[in-house]
Design a protein around this motif. Structure first.
Motif, short mmCIF file in Angstrom:
data_model
loop_
_atom_site.label_atom_id
_atom_site.label_comp_id
_atom_site.label_asym_id
_atom_site.label_seq_id
_atom_site.Cartn_x
_atom_site.Cartn_y
_atom_site.Cartn_z
N TYR A 3 0.83 -1.20 0.00
CA TYR A 3 0.00 0.00 0.00
C TYR A 3 0.86 1.25 0.00
O TYR A 3 1.90 1.29 0.67
N LEU A 4 0.39 2.28 -0.69
CA LEU A 4 0.95 3.61 -0.59
C LEU A 4 -0.17 4.50 -0.06
O LEU A 4 -1.26 4.54 -0.64
N ALA A 18 -1.81 3.43 8.28
CA ALA A 18 -0.62 2.63 8.02
C ALA A 18 -0.38 1.63 9.14
O ALA A 18 -0.07 0.46 8.88
N ARG A 19 -0.56 2.06 10.36
CA ARG A 19 -0.36 1.17 11.52
C ARG A 19 -1.33 -0.01 11.47
O ARG A 19 -0.94 -1.16 11.66
N VAL A 20 -2.60 0.26 11.18
CA VAL A 20 -3.61 -0.80 11.11
C VAL A 20 -3.27 -1.78 9.99
O VAL A 20 -3.32 -3.00 10.19
N VAL A 28 3.57 -1.15 4.10
CA VAL A 28 2.92 0.13 3.84
C VAL A 28 3.94 1.25 3.82
O VAL A 28 4.83 1.31 4.67
N GLU A 29 3.78 2.14 2.84
CA GLU A 29 4.60 3.35 2.76
C GLU A 29 3.66 4.55 2.84
O GLU A 29 2.63 4.58 2.18
N VAL A 30 4.01 5.52 3.67
CA VAL A 30 3.30 6.79 3.72
C VAL A 30 4.14 7.77 2.92
O VAL A 30 5.31 7.99 3.23
N ASP A 31 3.56 8.35 1.88
CA ASP A 31 4.30 9.25 0.99
C ASP A 31 4.52 10.59 1.68
O ASP A 31 3.58 11.35 1.88
N MET A 32 5.76 10.84 2.03
CA MET A 32 6.12 12.08 2.73
C MET A 32 6.82 13.06 1.79
O MET A 32 7.40 14.04 2.24
N SER A 33 6.75 12.82 0.49
CA SER A 33 7.52 13.60 -0.47
C SER A 33 6.98 15.01 -0.70
O SER A 33 7.71 15.88 -1.14
N GLY A 34 5.69 15.20 -0.45
CA GLY A 34 5.10 16.50 -0.71
C GLY A 34 4.70 16.71 -2.16
O GLY A 34 4.24 17.78 -2.54
N ARG A 35 4.87 15.69 -2.99
CA ARG A 35 4.48 15.83 -4.40
C ARG A 35 2.96 15.79 -4.52
O ARG A 35 2.26 15.43 -3.58
N SER A 36 2.47 16.12 -5.70
CA SER A 36 1.02 16.13 -5.93
C SER A 36 0.47 14.71 -5.86
O SER A 36 1.20 13.73 -6.01
N VAL A 37 -0.84 14.62 -5.65
CA VAL A 37 -1.50 13.32 -5.61
C VAL A 37 -1.27 12.59 -6.93
O VAL A 37 -0.97 11.39 -6.95
#
Length: 81
Positions: A3-4, A18-20, A28-37
């Motif tokens: 999952y992203l 993400a934790r669940v 699971v990766e949480v996108d922390m890049s700040g790029r657009s959706v």
């Protein structure tokens, strides 16, 4: 990665989801890049990440977000616990 999660100014709920998912055995990766959706979706597609969830203010207030299957394009609801 399984999952992203793409946070749109909703970091707390993104990390909670993400934790669940991780507790269920998913990678699971949480996108922390700040790029657009859109760019994050492109990244997930190129990286072969099968599922993407976008979490923003509307999703948090409704307590539901959509998880997109990147292969089929089908979206399913995920209810926040």
């Amino acid at each position: 990665m399984d999952y992203l999660i793409i946070p749109v100014q909703e970091m707390e709920e993104s990390f909670r989801m993400a934790r669940v998912l991780r507790q269920e055995g998913n990678r699971v990766e949480v996108d922390m890049s700040g790029r657009s959706v859109r760019k994050s979706m492109d990244y997930a597609d190129k990286a072969g990440i099968p599922f993407v969830a976008v979490i923003g203010e509307r999703e948090v207030s409704n307590r539901i977000c959509m998880v997109k299957d990147m292969k089929t394009g089908k979206q399913t609801e995920w209810v926040f616990k």
